[in-house]
Motif scaffolding. Structure first.
Motif, PDB file in Angstrom:
ATOM      1  N   ARG A 163      21.638 -17.108  41.263  1.00  0.00           N
ATOM      2  CA  ARG A 163      21.763 -16.470  42.569  1.00  0.00           C
ATOM      3  C   ARG A 163      23.218 -16.194  42.927  1.00  0.00           C
ATOM      4  NH1 ARG A 163      20.991 -21.902  43.328  1.00  0.00           N
ATOM      5  NH2 ARG A 163      22.195 -22.936  44.957  1.00  0.00           N
ATOM      6  N   ALA A 194      24.625 -12.476  44.063  1.00  0.00           N
ATOM      7  CA  ALA A 194      25.257 -12.253  45.360  1.00  0.00           C
ATOM      8  C   ALA A 194      26.665 -11.701  45.202  1.00  0.00           C
ATOM      9  CB  ALA A 194      25.288 -13.560  46.148  1.00  0.00           C
ATOM     10  N   ASP A 249      27.789  -7.902  46.229  1.00  0.00           N
ATOM     11  CA  ASP A 249      28.857  -7.759  47.222  1.00  0.00           C
ATOM     12  C   ASP A 249      29.964  -6.847  46.710  1.00  0.00           C
ATOM     13  OD1 ASP A 249      27.645  -9.304  49.115  1.00  0.00           O
ATOM     14  OD2 ASP A 249      28.853 -11.088  48.770  1.00  0.00           O
ATOM     15  N   THR A 272      23.016  -3.945  49.337  1.00  0.00           N
ATOM     16  CA  THR A 272      22.107  -4.964  49.840  1.00  0.00           C
ATOM     17  C   THR A 272      20.779  -4.861  49.108  1.00  0.00           C
ATOM     18  OG1 THR A 272      23.117  -4.960  52.033  1.00  0.00           O
ATOM     19  CG2 THR A 272      20.887  -5.819  51.880  1.00  0.00           C
ATOM     20  N   ARG A 328      16.317 -12.917  51.067  1.00  0.00           N
ATOM     21  CA  ARG A 328      16.393 -13.756  49.878  1.00  0.00           C
ATOM     22  C   ARG A 328      15.339 -14.842  49.983  1.00  0.00           C
ATOM     23  NH1 ARG A 328      21.301 -17.586  49.213  1.00  0.00           N
ATOM     24  NH2 ARG A 328      19.929 -18.913  50.411  1.00  0.00           N
ATOM     25  N   THR A 344      25.309 -17.052  52.106  1.00  0.00           N
ATOM     26  CA  THR A 344      25.508 -16.297  50.878  1.00  0.00           C
ATOM     27  C   THR A 344      25.531 -17.253  49.693  1.00  0.00           C
ATOM     28  OG1 THR A 344      27.917 -16.416  51.007  1.00  0.00           O
ATOM     29  CG2 THR A 344      26.848 -14.562  52.113  1.00  0.00           C
ATOM     30  N   ASP A 345      25.550 -16.677  48.500  1.00  0.00           N
ATOM     31  CA  ASP A 345      25.433 -17.496  47.309  1.00  0.00           C
ATOM     32  C   ASP A 345      26.735 -17.715  46.565  1.00  0.00           C
ATOM     33  OD1 ASP A 345      22.664 -18.193  47.139  1.00  0.00           O
ATOM     34  OD2 ASP A 345      22.249 -16.080  46.877  1.00  0.00           O
ATOM     35  N   ARG A 348      29.493  -9.282  56.480  1.00  0.00           N
ATOM     36  CA  ARG A 348      29.666 -10.283  55.432  1.00  0.00           C
ATOM     37  C   ARG A 348      30.897 -11.149  55.650  1.00  0.00           C
ATOM     38  NH1 ARG A 348      26.208  -9.589  51.271  1.00  0.00           N
ATOM     39  NH2 ARG A 348      25.113  -7.604  51.192  1.00  0.00           N
TER      40      ARG A 348
END
Length: 730
Positions: A57, A61, A65, A70, A221, A613-614, A632
Motif C-alpha cells: 500500500r 500511495a 501521489d 486518485t 481505500r 495516507t500510506d 494532501r
C-alpha cells in the motif's frame, strides 16, 4: 492489478518491492506507466481501482501521489491469485455501478503505445456489453517460451478455441504458424457477467471475495477482510477462462511485453541504470545501486544487477533460471530474499522518548524563548528560536496555560506555577471584557486590537481555567471566572443549543468541539452541574446535526438551519476533526454510558482513518464527503488527534480490535515524530511530495502535542504492556 512475488527479477524485485514499482523502462515505474496509460479512460466518469497486497500500500500511495492521480484501492490481506482479485474488484464495481464494465489491466506490462492500448480496450467494450469476457491476444513477434498462447476462432474480436500453456520453442513456432496469439493477461468484461461466471465456475472464489469486500461505499481505500483467505489460490485462466463459453479474444498488434525476466528488460532497450563503465563489452544490461559503480571488461550478453545487499551476474540467455536461483536462496541465504528493514518504533519506547522530549526540550524552550517577560506567550518561534513578533491571540495564551498546567499535573518540575500565574494575570487584565467574555487579540503592550468575543477563544479560556483548577493552582476566583464566562455565552445560545461563531463561517462544528472539551474538563475537575448540562446539549447537536446520518462522518460548515452549507464548504471533511470528535464522544459516552455517542465515536474514527495516507502514514488535511482527497497537505495537529482517538478507543475495545488500535496509536506517534525537531520545536505543514513548508513553529501546536501526551499517559497503565513505570514528566 498489482500482484507479484518479486522473484524473476531478483535482486531488484523482491516481495516488498515487486517489479511493477520499479523503473525498468524509463523514469517512471511500470505501475505509474500503467496508470498513465489508462487514466484518460476514466476522466469522463469512470473509476480507477487498484487491487494489491496490503504490504504494497505504501508504494501505491506514493506513486499515485507522484502522478497526482486518485484511485480507489482494494488491499488483499494475502495473495490468492488473479481470480480472487478480479472477483473482489468486480463485486466492488458492481456495488458502485450495476452496469459497470471493467478492464482488468496488469500493472507490470510494458506497452509503449498507450493510445493503441486504450483503443483496444474501447473496442473490447463492445464485446463486454454483449455479455462476453474479452481478453487481449497479442500478435507474436517471435516463438517465445515465456508466454501462454490463445487460439482464436477468427481475426479481430472472435471466440476462443483454446488456451495453451507456455510451450517449448518448437511448439511455440508451430503455434505462431497456426495463427495463435500471445495471452496478454488483460481482460474486459461487465462486472455482472464476470460475477455470474465466477458463481457458476468458481463458486468458492466468488463466495470468499464477496464475504471479504467491505460494505462502506464512501471509502477510497479498503482492506479485504480475512474471509478473502478462504479463496482458492488460482488464476483467472484456470478458474474461468478455460471453462467459460463466454471467452472472446481481441487480436492486437502493438508492442507488448510482460517483462518477465532480465532478457525481456534488455530487449525493451531502456533498462540500464546507475553508474557503469564497460570496456570491450557488448549486449549487456547493467543496473547499479546508488553509490555503486559497475565496471566490466571483455564481456557480452550479461545482466549485472547490483543492489546494496546482493549482486546478480547472469547470462541473458539463462534469464529464466533466476526464479530457481531464488528458490535455492531460501535455504542458503534467506536474508537476501527481501530488503532488510528496521522494525518500526513500538508504542512503549516511543512514548518514553516523547516524555523526554517534552520534559527536556519543548517545555523549557517554550517557557523561556516562548514567553515574554510580561507573561504573554509568543505566537510562533522561528526554527532558530526567535520570536516572530506577531500580536497575541487569546487562544494561544489559553492553550499555553493549558500546556503548562497539565505539565505540572503530570509531574514536570519546571516553574509551571509561575508560568501559569503570570499568563493568567494577563488573561484577566487584558483579555476579559466587562461582560466576562474574552476579546480575540491584543498587542505586546496589552492594547486591544480585536475586541470580538469568538466562541473558539471562549472555549480555550474555559479549558485553560479548568486545567489550572485541576492542577491544584491556588486561585479561588478561577471557577467564578469560568462560570461568569459560561453564563455570558448561554445568553447567546441558539434555539437548537448551538452558538454562532464570529467571522465567515458562523455555523460550524469546530468551535463547539472545543467548547465541549472545556465542559468535560470542568466536569472532571468538579465544576457545577451547568457544565454537564451544556455538554449534553453540545453532544446532542453533534449527533443530530454535525454528523452525516448516512455516512457517519462529521461535516465542518452549515447553514443557519444547521443543514450542510452550500458548495464546497458543505462537503469538506477534515480527518483530524473526525478523530478529535471521536476522542471527545468516547470520553462523554464512557462517562454517561451513552451507547449512541460511543457508536458515533467508532464511526468517526473510521471516517478519520480514511484520511491516513500510506507513504508516509500520516493524516492529511482534507477529504470530500464522497471520500475523495481534497488536500494532501498534512498538518501536525491531526497526528495527535489520531493518537488520542486510537488510545481512548483501545481502552474498552475487544482484544482483536484493541491490537489494531494500539498499532494505529504507535503509527500515529511515529507520524508525529516526523514533525518534531530535536530542540523542542516543530514543523507544521507536511507537503504532498515530501518535506515541510519552511516557516516558524506555531505555538498553538503545543496544545495538541500536550493533549496527545496527556491521553498517552492516561492510557499507559491499561494499554502498554511492559511499559514499566507510569508515564509522567517528572
Amino acid at each position: 492489478m498489482c500482484g507479484g512475488a518479486g522473484t524473476r527479477l531478483w535482486p531488484a524485485s523482491r516481495p516488498s518491492r515487486p517489479k511493477q514499482f520499479l523503473s525498468l523502462t524509463g523514469s517512471r515505474s511500470l505501475f505509474q506507466d500503467t496508470v498513465s496509460r489508462v487514466v484518460p479512460l476514466v476522466q469522463t466518469g469512470g473509476e480507477l481501482i487498484v487491487v494489491a497486497g496490503v504490504a504494497h500500500r505504501h508504494w501505491i500511495a506514493e506513486q499515485l501521489d507522484e502522478l497526482g492521480v486518485t484511485a480507489r484501492i482494494l488491499l488483499e490481506p494475502d495473495g490468492r491469485g488473479s481470480a480472487a482479485a478480479m472477483a473482489a474488484a468486480a463485486i466492488r464495481i458492481h456495488a458502485l455501478d450495476p452496469d459497470g464494465i471493467a478492464a482488468f489491466v496488469a500493472s507490470d506490462h510494458h506497452i509503449p503505445d498507450h493510445a493503441a492500448f486504450r483503443a483496444a480496450l474501447i473496442q473490447a467494450v463492445d464485446g463486454a456489453r454483449d455479455g462476453r469476457i474479452v481478453t487481449l491476444g497479442v500478435r507474436p513477434t517471435s516463438p517465445s517460451e515465456a508466454y501462454g498462447y490463445i487460439k482464436p476462432a477468427g481475426r479481430g474480436l472472435s471466440a476462443v478455441e483454446a488456451f495453451v500453456e507456455k510451450p517449448d520453442a518448437p511448439t511455440a513456432a508451430r503455434h505462431i504458424e497456426n495463427g495463435y496469439l500471445w495471452n496478454s493477461g488483460n481482460f474486459i468484461a461487465a462486472a455482472r457477467t464476470l460475477i455470474a461466471e465466477m458463481q457458476a465456475l468458481a463458486p468458492e472464489v466468488e463466495r470468499a471475495a464477496r464475504a471479504a469486500v467491505p460494505t462502506d461505499p464512501g471509502a477510497f481505500r479498503q482492506t479485504l477482510t480475512e474471509a478473502f483467505l478462504a479463496a482458492p489460490d488460482i488464476s483467472i485462466d484456470y478458474a474461468v477462462m478455460e471453462k467459460t463459453r463466454l471467452a472472446s479474444v481481441l487480436e492486437v498488434d502493438f508492442a507488448w511485453s510482460d517483462l518477465g525476466a532480465w532478457d525481456a528488460i534488455f530487449a525493451a532497450g531502456t533498462g540500464n541504470s546507475g553508474d557503469h563503465v564497460l570496456e570491450d563489452s557488448s549486449d549487456c544490461l547493467i543496473r547499479a545501486a546508488e553509490g555503486t559503480l559497475v565496471a566490466a571488461v571483455g564481456v557480452s550478453n550479461l545482466a549485472i544487477i547490483v543492489e546494496a545487499d546482493a549482486v546478480l551476474v547472469c547470462d541473458l540467455s539463462r534469464a529464466q533460471a533466476v526464479k530457481p536461483l531464488v528458490d535455492t536462496l531460501r535455504s542458503r541465504a534467506p536474508r537476501h530474499l527481501d530488503f532488510p528493514t528496521a522494525p518500526p518504533e513500538a508504542l512503549a519506547p516511543g512514548g518514553r522518548r516523547f516524555a523526554d522530549w517534552l520534559r527536556l526540550r519543548a517545555l523549557p524552550t517554550w517557557s523561556t524563548l516562548g514567553q515574554t517577560g510580561n507573561g504573554l506567550f509568543v505566537e510562533a518561534l522561528s526554527l532558530d528560536g526567535r520570536d516572530t513578533g506577531r500580536p497575541h491571540r487569546a487562544r494561544v495564551q489559553a492553550r499555553q496555560i493549558f500546556v503548562y498546567a497539565e505539565a505540572g499535573r503530570l509531574g514536570w518540575i519546571g516553574p509551571w506555577q509561575r508560568i501559569v500565574s503570570t499568563a493568567l494575570a494577563r488573561i484577566q487584565a487584558d483579555y476579559l471584557r466587562d461582560d466576562g467574555l474574552s476579546r480575540t487579540l491584543i498587542s505586546a503592550s496589552g492594547a486591544a486590537l480585536d475586541d470580538t468575543p469568538r466562541l473558539y477563544d471562549q472555549a480555550f479560556v474555559l479549558l485553560a481555567l479548568a486545567t489550572v483548577h485541576a492542577a491544584g493552582h491556588e486561585d479561588a476566583a478561577l471557577e467564578d471566572t469560568a462560570v461568569r464566562l459560561r453564563e455570558a455565552l448561554l445568553r447567546q445560545v441558539l434555539p437548537n443549543g448551538g452558538f454562532a461563531e464570529a467571522g465567515d463561517h458562523p455555523y460550524q462544528a469546530n468551535a463547539h468541539m472545543h467548547l465541549l472539551e472545556a465542559c468535560l474538563a470542568w466536569e472532571s475537575a468538579g465544576g457545577d452541574p451547568g457544565w454537564s448540562t451544556l455538554a449534553d446539549d453540545l453532544v446532542a447537536l453533534a449527533l443530530d446535526a454535525f454528523i452525516a446520518p448516512d455516512g457517519g462522518f462529521l461535516r465542518e460548515f452549515f447553514r443557519a438551519d444547521w443543514t450542510p452549507a452550500e458548495g464546497e464548504d458543505g462537503t469538506l471533511v477534515e480527518p483530524g476533526h473526525q478523530f478529535e470528535w471521536a476522542w471527545l464522544l468516547t470520553r462523554y459516552g464512557q462517562g454517561r454510558g451513552d451507547a449512541r455517542a460511543l457508536t458515533a465515536a467508532s464511526d468517526l474514527y473510521a471516517a478519520g482513518r480514511r484520511g491516513v495516507t500510506d507513504r508516509p502514514e500520516i493524516v492529511i488535511d482534507a477529504l470530500n464527503a464522497d471520500g475523495s482527497v481534497r488536500s494532501r497537505q498534512a498538518r501536525l495537529w491531526p497526528q495527535t488527534e489520531w493518537l488520542k482517538a486510537a488510545l481512548i478507543l483501545a481502552e474498552t475495545a475487544e482484544p482483536d480490535t484493541r491490537a489494531i488500535l494500539l498499532e494505529d496509536a504507535a503509527t500515529a506517534l511515529r507520524a508525529l515524530w516526523l514533525y518534531l525537531t530535536p530542540d523542542g520545536l516543530w514543523h507544521d505543514k507536511h507537503l504532498p511530495g515530501g518535506g515541510f513548508v519552511p516557516e516558524p513553529a506555531p505555538a498553538s501546536s503545543l496544545y495538541h502535542i500536550m493533549a496527545g501526551f496527556q491521553q498517552l499517559a492516561a492510557s499507559w497503565p491499561a494499554l502498554v504492556s511492559n511499559g514499566g513505570a507510569p508515564l509522567s514528566l517528572d
